[in-house]
Design an enzyme around this catalytic site. Structure first.
Site, PDB file in Angstrom:
ATOM      1  N   LYS A  33     -12.278 -32.587  55.992  1.00 48.97           N
ATOM      2  CA  LYS A  33     -11.755 -33.845  56.344  1.00 48.97           C
ATOM      3  C   LYS A  33     -10.849 -33.538  57.620  1.00 48.97           C
ATOM      4  CE  LYS A  33      -8.829 -37.233  53.860  1.00 48.97           C
ATOM      5  NZ  LYS A  33      -8.345 -37.496  52.722  1.00 48.97           N
TER       6      LYS A  33
ATOM      7  N   SER B 262      -9.754 -42.249  51.607  1.00 47.98           N
ATOM      8  CA  SER B 262      -9.648 -41.772  52.806  1.00 47.98           C
ATOM      9  C   SER B 262     -10.632 -40.633  53.257  1.00 47.98           C
ATOM     10  CB  SER B 262      -8.077 -41.165  53.089  1.00 47.98           C
ATOM     11  OG  SER B 262      -7.782 -40.166  52.267  1.00 47.98           O
TER      12      SER B 262
ATOM     13  N   SER C  36      -9.188 -40.939  46.883  1.00 46.49           N
ATOM     14  CA  SER C  36      -9.690 -40.801  48.308  1.00 46.49           C
ATOM     15  C   SER C  36     -10.806 -39.685  48.572  1.00 46.49           C
ATOM     16  CB  SER C  36      -8.636 -39.888  49.178  1.00 46.49           C
ATOM     17  OG  SER C  36      -7.883 -41.075  49.762  1.00 46.49           O
TER      18      SER C  36
END
Length: 468
Positions: A67, A142, A166
């Site tokens: 990420k 996210s 997330s």
């Protein structure tokens, strides 16, 4: 049977093939990855012995993605914030460093929502990431780039973080596995934004992958010396687990009702557990879960034990730039002049509202502590709760803005500090992934991981997009 170079080349080609459609990998390091693969093949040809290699490099040659909110040396680390678009990581986040030391080969970094605080992965730096099962659908947030890239078979393992779901929402919407560990075991160092104050107890870093069996070895590497707390070496007898099931949160006014297909999938899990394992799944109705969003919101903005205030989102929005005034940003956004996304502006506008009713907030924090005790007592040393991952299957782009609090189904477990494994359950009538959350008491991660492996065999786990 194949060289490491061949494996990495195959994943690089796959990313080149599908990334123009899904926009999940926002910056690659293919040349470096291929050089690292050559070094792995050289090491294997020199033959120090399989046992030695397996112990020293448990993830030797495994292609991974990270990420973008995590530092990966030489890669951007913007977290989708325009003011940070020139920020390049000069070191590795702790978990990234541990994965590299274990032999993993990062292919690149993946998209996230602006400052990791929204459940659609779209920002003004990299644009929007699309769901491989339907490009008109969201990937969640996210860690949405990770969910998308894994579902599209572009990576073996993903590094995600989770403060309100997330890891689990992207894993659910994209039909892969994700694990939010017990709080405080896997280090969060080296990501932006990192948690401060009370939120350090809620933010978790964890693995995402296509296959349930990959969660545990990756979690071991990520956790490092702290792994002993998670009892991963304990044998799990599925027949001895006390299963509990809750169909919905009790009907919060802030959250959508749970889709029939999601309820149906959960019912099939209950029926399979009862018929195959001979266990009795206990239906429970935990009244306080109805206030999940309010509890999460109050606890996220409360002071820590030393009286330190939670970091303000508007301060984060101003990182590497001037202070941000949310109302002014909203006016700029209306005329297409803001460098921020609407969800980020909206969060900046609303964060002050939480502190307007301090007595109400104190009651909600107290309710959260009491819910935590109730959950720990219910689950005990051998309990697993089945709970919906989200009230709806992957929604269409932009629609989360109409139901902004649906993430409460995942968020509540962050403030409760419980380990949760997100488990896919095949595809629904629209060809979109279904799934379920598996929840255990603190430090009982081994239970949810074992149940995920079992359900993967029973329900098929990850399904290649476009296969059906």
């Amino acid at each position: 049977q194949v060289t490491c170079v061949e494996v990495v080349e195959a994943y690089v080609e796959r990313i080149k093939e599908v990334n123009p459609l899904i926009n999940a990998v926002v910056k690659d390091r293919f040349e470096e990855a291929l050089q690292e693969a050559q070094q792995v093949d050289k090491l294997l040809s020199e033959g120090p012995g399989d046992d030695y290699l397996e112990e020293k490099f448990p993830l030797l040659g495994v292609p991974i993605t990270v990420k973008e909110a995590f530092s990966l040396y030489g890669m951007p680390n913007t977290s989708g914030l325009v003011n940070r678009r020139n920020v390049i990581a000069t070191s590795d986040a702790t978990v990234v460093s541990r994965l590299k030391q274990a032999g993993a080969i990062p292919l690149g970094v993946t998209n996230c929502s602006e400052l990791c605080m929204w459940y659609e992965s779209s920002n003004r730096v990299y644009g929007r990431t699309n769901n491989p099962y339907d490009l008109q659908r969201i990937v969640g947030g996210s860690s949405g780039g990770e969910g998308s890239v894994l579902a599209a078979a572009c990576s073996v393992v993903g590094v995600g973080s989770d403060i309100g779901g997330s890891i689990r929402m992207p894993a659910f919407f994209n039909g892969v596995f994700g694990h939010k560990p017990t709080t405080g075991v896997v280090p969060n160092d080296g990501q932006f934004p990192n948690a401060h104050g009370v939120r350090t107890s809620y933010l978790c870093t964890g693995p995402m992958c296509r296959y349930a069996e990959d969660l545990e070895p990756v979690l071991r590497v990520m956790a490092g010396p702290g792994v002993s707390k998670l009892k991963l070496n304990e044998e799990v007898s599925l027949e001895k687990i006390k299963f509990h099931c809750m169909d919905h949160d009790g009907g919060s006014i802030f959250v959508s009702p749970v889709d029939k297909e999601i309820l149906q999938a959960q019912k099939k899990v209950v029926e399979h557990l009862e018929s195959d394992l001979g266990v009795r799944v206990q239906r429970v109705a935990i009244h306080k879960m109805k206030y999940s969003f309010q509890i999460w919101s109050a606890m996220m903005s409360s002071k820590d034990s030393e009286g330190q205030e939670a970091q303000r989102f508007t301060d984060l929005l101003g990182d590497h730039g001037k202070p941000v005034w949310p109302l002014w940003e909203l006016m700029k956004w209306i005329v297409g002049m803001s460098s921020h996304t609407l969800p980020a502006i909206a969060l900046g506008l609303t964060e002050k509202l939480v502190n307007l009713n301090l007595s109400g907030k104190a009651k909600l924090v107290s309710m959260g502590k009491s819910l935590q005790e109730e959950m720990e007592a219910l689950l005990g040393p051998d309990g697993v709760l089945l709970y919906p991952s989200h009230p709806t299957i992957a929604p269409k782009h932009h629609s989360p803005i109409c139901m902004p609090f649906n993430f409460a189904y995942t968020a509540i477990f962050n403030v409760l500090g419980l380990p949760v494994t997100q488990c896919p359950l095949g595809l629904g009538s629209e060809g979109l992934p279904l799934g379920i959350q598996l929840v255990a008491a603190a430090y009982n991660d081994h239970l949810t991981l074992a149940v995920a492996r079992y359900l993967e065999k029973a329900f098929g786990g990850w399904v290649l997009p476009g296969k059906v």
